[in-house]
Design an enzyme around this catalytic site. Sequence first.
Site, PDB file in Angstrom:
ATOM      1  N   GLN A 370       0.837  -1.195   0.000  1.00  0.00           N
ATOM      2  CA  GLN A 370       0.000   0.000   0.000  1.00  0.00           C
ATOM      3  C   GLN A 370       0.872   1.247   0.000  1.00  0.00           C
ATOM      4  O   GLN A 370       1.633   1.498   0.933  1.00  0.00           O
ATOM      5  CB  GLN A 370      -0.932   0.032   1.218  1.00  0.00           C
ATOM      6  N   CYS A 376      -6.778   1.551   1.481  1.00  0.00           N
ATOM      7  CA  CYS A 376      -6.738   0.254   2.160  1.00  0.00           C
ATOM      8  C   CYS A 376      -7.967  -0.584   1.851  1.00  0.00           C
ATOM      9  O   CYS A 376      -7.896  -1.810   1.805  1.00  0.00           O
ATOM     10  CB  CYS A 376      -6.564   0.431   3.667  1.00  0.00           C
ATOM     11  N   HIS A 447      -8.832   0.646   9.418  1.00  0.00           N
ATOM     12  CA  HIS A 447      -7.995   0.045   8.373  1.00  0.00           C
ATOM     13  C   HIS A 447      -8.541  -1.321   7.976  1.00  0.00           C
ATOM     14  O   HIS A 447      -9.139  -2.023   8.790  1.00  0.00           O
ATOM     15  CB  HIS A 447      -6.554  -0.099   8.883  1.00  0.00           C
ATOM     16  N   ASP A 472      -2.034  -7.456   4.344  1.00  0.00           N
ATOM     17  CA  ASP A 472      -2.227  -6.063   4.729  1.00  0.00           C
ATOM     18  C   ASP A 472      -1.175  -5.253   3.996  1.00  0.00           C
ATOM     19  O   ASP A 472       0.032  -5.480   4.163  1.00  0.00           O
ATOM     20  CB  ASP A 472      -2.063  -5.929   6.245  1.00  0.00           C
TER      21      ASP A 472
END
Length: 518
Positions: A370, A376, A447, A472
């Site tokens: 990211q 996100c 998130h 993630d």
Amino acid sequence: MQSVRLYEVGDKGKESEAKAKFEHRAPVLASCFSDASHAFSGGLDTSVRELDLATENMRNLGAHNDAISTMAYFRESNMLITGSWDRTLRFWDSRSSSPQQSSHETPERVYQMDIVNNTLVVAMASRLFNIYDVRKMDAPLQQRESSLKFMTRSLACMPDGQGYATASVEGRIAVEYFDPSPAAQEKKYAFKCHRQTIDDVDHVWPVNALAFHPTYNTFASAGSDATVSIWDHKVKKRLRQYPKFANPISSLAFNCDGTKLAIAVSYTWDDGEVGLKTAERPAVYVRTLGDEVKVLNSWSNKAGLVLSQARFHDVFGLDPDLLSFVPRPAKAVVLLFPITEPLESKRKMEDEKKAEGQPLVDPTVFWIKQTISNACGTIGLLHALTNSNVTFAPESAIAQFINQCKDKTPEERAKLLETTPLFANIHAEAASSGQTEVPTDLDTDLHFTCFVRAPAVRGPGSPGGYRIIELDGRREGPVDRGECGPDFLESVAQTVKDHYLANTTSVQFNMLALGPGE
């Protein structure tokens, strides 16, 4: 409001339609259905009325000696039960020529009551509670004092008959159990809610309404802060909070199958006459549950997911009973969680350990670094979709993106995501179509992360089988969360409990599973 009104709720683009209206001499404080064509009402004029919803006829059944504050219908014996400030409970049978069947004194004014099976819970002034078996009303089964220190504002019984939730004017909810044994009573608890800190000042609002979902045994709360929250009382977490309404919420209720939630918005005099001058007109909103999932499915469908083959489903809680409502097999799980100091410290510690080495992750797992601050949600969805062996429409945005990402590093994929126009229009459309703006414009304190199932990397000492992999974009790479059990969703639920819920007191969690299609 000195009337009771009946509406037919509009569906599939149709407007709601007023069907009946019943004028009263004084404000109405309580009402309930007996069946699809009859209801009852009561209020400050002390009269108990039966309402014929088809003919708009109204019949007076009798009266209390003071205002009627609450009522409930006991279907097993076709009895209406009313509670009043005159310190009595009264039972009514509208089929009888003498409708009032019995009257039972209470030690204090009755504020709220609810019934489940044969158990009637009555909340009174002075923080008193009586619990009755309605088949034997000569004396209460139990007499309790509220676990909350301030006046009781709302009450609702659990559909499974195990207990009830109650709330106060001081922004707290207590979860109580009927079983008087010490083991059962150890499970009861209370928590703060419907509060907000504004300019370092704590603002606390009354919790005006509680309602249990008829299937999932989760419950909704609504307050004078104009918000509605959904809670899983078993794992002691909030599942979601809906966007703020224009006015305080005075009442709410689920429909009989739990597919809709009605929310009554009106001024509740918390700010006196000053607040009345700026309050908006009262309104009733009917929310179809699952709207949050619609946003993800809408975005995914526009990106190229074939919804007949796979779609996102709500996960209403982490205990096995609630997980059983999620269609199987689950292919991926998306988790929305709060960025808190304990979770951030844990993340940094895990990333440091990852640099020292962790179990090898299957190289076919698709992971994107990211680099866009507010992406996100998009990255979480892409992680779920690209690692789930689902069907995409040919030449769709996501099919093109996957093809363009071949042989690219996670950083190169991130750069491509920054520059590609493939998702721009989808982003804007999905973000404006629902309450939960999943792909963009997220609160910076929340998130998205994703969990997928991947085969263990073969090699010396490898146990084989499958692993749970967390994806993630903020991390240093995919994170191996351990062995995946026979049921992927249950394994992820346990992982979330161990790695997220156990490390924060925040309640701002939401989870969705990618599973079978239509």
